[in-house]
Design an enzyme around this catalytic site. Structure first.
Site, short mmCIF file in Angstrom:
data_model
loop_
_atom_site.label_atom_id
_atom_site.label_comp_id
_atom_site.label_asym_id
_atom_site.label_seq_id
_atom_site.Cartn_x
_atom_site.Cartn_y
_atom_site.Cartn_z
N LYS A 90 0.84 -1.20 0.00
CA LYS A 90 0.00 0.00 0.00
C LYS A 90 0.88 1.26 0.00
CE LYS A 90 -3.81 -2.40 2.39
NZ LYS A 90 -4.69 -2.41 3.57
N PHE A 127 -15.52 2.91 6.95
CA PHE A 127 -14.15 3.31 6.58
C PHE A 127 -13.88 3.23 5.08
CE2 PHE A 127 -14.14 -1.18 7.91
CZ PHE A 127 -13.59 -1.80 6.80
N ARG A 137 -1.56 -14.82 4.01
CA ARG A 137 -2.30 -14.13 5.08
C ARG A 137 -1.60 -14.29 6.43
NH1 ARG A 137 -6.76 -10.63 4.08
NH2 ARG A 137 -7.65 -11.34 6.04
N TYR A 173 -12.14 -2.98 -3.45
CA TYR A 173 -12.72 -3.08 -2.10
C TYR A 173 -14.25 -3.07 -2.11
CZ TYR A 173 -8.18 -2.66 0.29
OH TYR A 173 -6.92 -2.89 0.78
N HIS A 178 -1.76 -5.46 1.43
CA HIS A 178 -2.99 -6.21 1.17
C HIS A 178 -2.63 -7.64 0.76
CE1 HIS A 178 -6.84 -7.42 -0.53
NE2 HIS A 178 -6.15 -7.93 -1.53
N GLU A 219 -9.09 -10.57 -7.92
CA GLU A 219 -8.16 -9.45 -7.74
C GLU A 219 -7.05 -9.48 -8.79
OE1 GLU A 219 -9.07 -9.14 -2.94
OE2 GLU A 219 -7.11 -9.85 -3.58
N THR A 272 -5.51 -8.15 10.34
CA THR A 272 -5.90 -6.86 9.73
C THR A 272 -5.44 -5.69 10.60
OG1 THR A 272 -7.81 -7.92 8.71
CG2 THR A 272 -7.86 -5.51 8.88
N ASN A 311 -1.98 -0.09 7.41
CA ASN A 311 -1.41 -1.42 7.67
C ASN A 311 -0.58 -1.98 6.52
OD1 ASN A 311 -3.51 -2.06 5.99
ND2 ASN A 311 -4.52 -3.50 7.36
N ARG A 316 2.71 -7.12 9.21
CA ARG A 316 2.01 -6.05 9.94
C ARG A 316 2.46 -5.98 11.39
NH1 ARG A 316 -3.83 -7.59 7.31
NH2 ARG A 316 -3.79 -6.21 5.50
N1 UDP Z 1 -9.66 -1.12 7.39
C1 UDP Z 1 -9.77 0.05 8.11
N2 UDP Z 1 -10.50 0.05 9.27
C2 UDP Z 1 -11.11 -1.06 9.73
C3 UDP Z 1 -11.00 -2.25 8.99
C4 UDP Z 1 -10.27 -2.25 7.83
O1 UDP Z 1 -9.21 1.07 7.73
O2 UDP Z 1 -11.76 -1.00 10.78
C5 UDP Z 1 -8.87 -1.14 6.16
C6 UDP Z 1 -7.50 -1.79 6.34
O3 UDP Z 1 -6.57 -1.08 5.52
C7 UDP Z 1 -7.73 -3.18 5.80
C8 UDP Z 1 -8.69 -2.88 4.64
O4 UDP Z 1 -9.55 -1.88 5.16
O5 UDP Z 1 -6.52 -3.78 5.37
C9 UDP Z 1 -9.51 -4.04 4.16
O6 UDP Z 1 -10.20 -4.60 5.23
P1 UDP Z 1 -10.31 -6.19 5.40
O7 UDP Z 1 -11.29 -6.45 6.48
O8 UDP Z 1 -10.53 -6.81 4.06
O9 UDP Z 1 -8.84 -6.56 5.98
P2 UDP Z 1 -7.61 -7.29 5.26
O10 UDP Z 1 -8.17 -8.34 4.34
O11 UDP Z 1 -6.81 -6.24 4.54
O12 UDP Z 1 -6.81 -7.89 6.40
MG MG Z 2 -9.60 -8.20 2.87
#
Ligand code: UDP
Ligand code: MG
Length: 154
Positions: free
Chosen positions: A13, A61, A89, A53, A119, A130, A95, A116, A106
């Site tokens: 990112k 958010f 992952r 997204y 992705h 994707e 996350t 964070n 992370r």
């Molecule tokens: N995100 C955020 N606030 C939240 C949850 C998610 O800003 O409370 C952002 C964060 O950058 C995260 C992205 O949204 O990586 C996508 O969310 P997801 O739940 O898909 O998490 P990921 O798959 O990236 O772990």
């Molecule tokens: Mg995700």
């Protein structure tokens, strides 16, 4: 598709780029033994990021997330290997960086969920979507890694 050819979509990112973490992040996937299939350095359009997204479009958010992801260049990549979606992952951590263990990307390099740095696809199905969204077929390289026989027993 053979199990060893599973693919995932990983993207560094804008904060990961700005903080000089591109090399360290790529290194972890290389050293693990995964094969790099595709990579670019791009400023993503708002349209692409909204689509990427789309499943989160009703979350509070979402708008901020799309803005953050478009705030600078990103490094989208495709990595290949046995269980690469799930293992990817695990390598990323949770996350929320606060819940991520040391040793994960992370857990080691960031602090807040909204910054964070990386992705990773959460399933083989979303990885396929994707990859198709970010890369054309001809951008996915087909070479055989010379390390293959040393990474896999079969
Ligand atoms: N995100 C955020 N606030 C939240 C949850 C998610 O800003 O409370 C952002 C964060 O950058 C995260 C992205 O949204 O990586 C996508 O969310 P997801 O739940 O898909 O998490 P990921 O798959 O990236 O772990
Ligand atoms: Mg995700």
């Amino acid at each position: 598709m053979a199990a060893n050819q599973e693919r995932t979509f990983i993207a560094i990112k804008p904060d990961g780029v700005q903080r000089g973490l591109i090399g360290d992040i790529i290194k972890r996937f290389e050293q693990k033994g995964f094969r790099l299939v595709a990579m670019k350095f791009v400023q993503a359009s708002e349209e692409l990021l909204k689509q990427h997204y789309i499943d989160l479009k009703d979350r509070p958010f979402y708008a901020g997330l799309v803005k953050y992801m478009g705030s600078g260049p990103v490094v989208p990549m495709v990595w290949e290997g046995l269980n690469v979606v799930k293992t990817g992952r695990v390598m990323l951590g949770e996350t929320n960086p606060a819940d991520s263990k040391p040793g994960t990307i992370r857990g080691d390099y960031c602090i807040q969920v909204g910054r964070n740095i990386i992705h990773g696809s959460d399933s083989v199905e979303s990885a396929k979507k994707e990859i198709a969204l970010w890369f054309k077929d001809e951008e996915l390289s087909d070479y055989k890694s010379s390390a293959y026989e040393w990474v896999y027993e079969n």
